[in-house]
Design a protein around this motif. Structure first.
Motif, mmCIF file in Angstrom:
data_model
loop_
_atom_site.group_PDB
_atom_site.id
_atom_site.type_symbol
_atom_site.label_atom_id
_atom_site.label_comp_id
_atom_site.label_asym_id
_atom_site.label_seq_id
_atom_site.Cartn_x
_atom_site.Cartn_y
_atom_site.Cartn_z
ATOM 1 N N ILE A 163 -10.492 11.303 -8.501
ATOM 2 C CA ILE A 163 -9.113 11.426 -8.046
ATOM 3 C C ILE A 163 -8.978 10.493 -6.849
ATOM 4 N N ALA A 164 -7.943 9.666 -6.858
ATOM 5 C CA ALA A 164 -7.683 8.764 -5.733
ATOM 6 C C ALA A 164 -6.225 8.903 -5.332
ATOM 7 N N THR A 165 -6.001 9.242 -4.081
ATOM 8 C CA THR A 165 -4.619 9.396 -3.631
ATOM 9 C C THR A 165 -3.917 8.052 -3.688
ATOM 10 N N ASP A 166 -2.624 8.105 -3.947
ATOM 11 C CA ASP A 166 -1.805 6.911 -4.110
ATOM 12 C C ASP A 166 -1.173 6.560 -2.763
ATOM 13 N N PRO A 167 -1.533 5.409 -2.191
ATOM 14 C CA PRO A 167 -0.985 5.070 -0.878
ATOM 15 C C PRO A 167 0.514 4.762 -0.916
ATOM 16 N N HIS A 168 1.064 4.580 -2.117
ATOM 17 C CA HIS A 168 2.473 4.223 -2.250
ATOM 18 C C HIS A 168 3.361 5.411 -2.613
ATOM 19 N N GLN A 169 2.743 6.557 -2.856
ATOM 20 C CA GLN A 169 3.527 7.726 -3.242
ATOM 21 C C GLN A 169 2.954 8.948 -2.531
ATOM 22 N N GLU A 170 3.747 9.567 -1.699
ATOM 23 C CA GLU A 170 3.295 10.717 -0.932
ATOM 24 C C GLU A 170 2.898 11.875 -1.850
ATOM 25 N N ASN A 171 1.778 12.494 -1.557
ATOM 26 C CA ASN A 171 1.281 13.656 -2.294
ATOM 27 C C ASN A 171 1.063 13.397 -3.784
ATOM 28 N N ALA A 172 0.601 12.207 -4.106
ATOM 29 C CA ALA A 172 0.331 11.857 -5.495
ATOM 30 C C ALA A 172 -1.037 11.194 -5.590
ATOM 31 N N ALA A 173 -1.592 11.225 -6.794
ATOM 32 C CA ALA A 173 -2.904 10.614 -7.013
ATOM 33 C C ALA A 173 -3.049 10.174 -8.458
ATOM 34 N N THR A 174 -3.952 9.240 -8.662
ATOM 35 C CA THR A 174 -4.382 8.881 -10.001
ATOM 36 C C THR A 174 -5.677 9.626 -10.279
ATOM 37 N N PHE A 175 -5.987 9.794 -11.554
ATOM 38 C CA PHE A 175 -7.252 10.422 -11.889
ATOM 39 C C PHE A 175 -7.823 9.755 -13.129
#
Length: 184
Positions: free
Chosen positions: A84-96
């Protein structure tokens, strides 16, 4: 958050260690396991570098990456890798993403792994949105993500370049309130 430890009936997520190089190489070094991933098979040395970077990133403040071993509860064997990697461009979101050893395919470990990763994302990290992308040819991954309640959003055209060719990716996502319904 360190260390991560989540458990299901047969599997658990745990932090990677430098002792996991051979087990992760069984996945990342396999042409079968990486067929639908964004990269070609990695050498043992490259896997060592990936794990070293992942172990170092686990201590970052704030932590933005969770690269985790997927381990069988009974045997203590590493059967997969989840991230899981948090998305620096979208608050409180991540890719997995996730990958399993080919000899562990077809027994439901993909579904358990995705549920463990989504549980970490929504229950512990309190994220709003999680998304992952797959190869259009990876129907097993499509079935897994649909089974756990992820929504197929669409196609990112020409998303991945692999072996000199561009490939599309199919995006699946889940929102926190959808996890609440799925988990409930």
């Amino acid at each position: 958050m360190y260390p991560v430890s989540r458990r299901s009936a047969r599997l658990r997520l745990r932090e990677l260690s430098v002792d996991d190089v051979a087990k992760v190489h069984a996945i990342y070094g396999s042409s079968e396991a990486t067929e639908h991933l964004s990269f070609t098979p990695r050498s043992r040395q490259e896997v060592g570098w990936i794990i070293a970077r992942s172990v170092a990133s686990s201590f970052a403040k704030p932590r933005t990456e969770y690269a985790l071993a997927v381990v069988e509860n009974d045997s203590d064997d590493v059967v997969g890798f989840g991230r899981i990697a948090t998305d620096p461009h979208q608050e409180n979101a991540a890719t997995f993403g996730f990958a399993l050893r080919p000899d562990c395919w077809g027994v439901g470990y993909g579904v358990e792994t995705v549920r463990l990763l989504l549980g970490l994302a929504f229950e512990e990290l309190e994220l709003h949105r999680v998304w992952g992308a797959r190869s259009p040819l990876n129907q097993a991954s499509a079935r897994t993500m649909a089974f756990v309640g992820m929504v197929e959003e669409g196609v990112i055209r020409g998303h991945i370049q692999r072996e000199g060719r561009w490939r599309d990716s199919v995006v699946h996502s889940m929102l926190q309130h959808e996890w609440s319904k799925e988990a409930g």
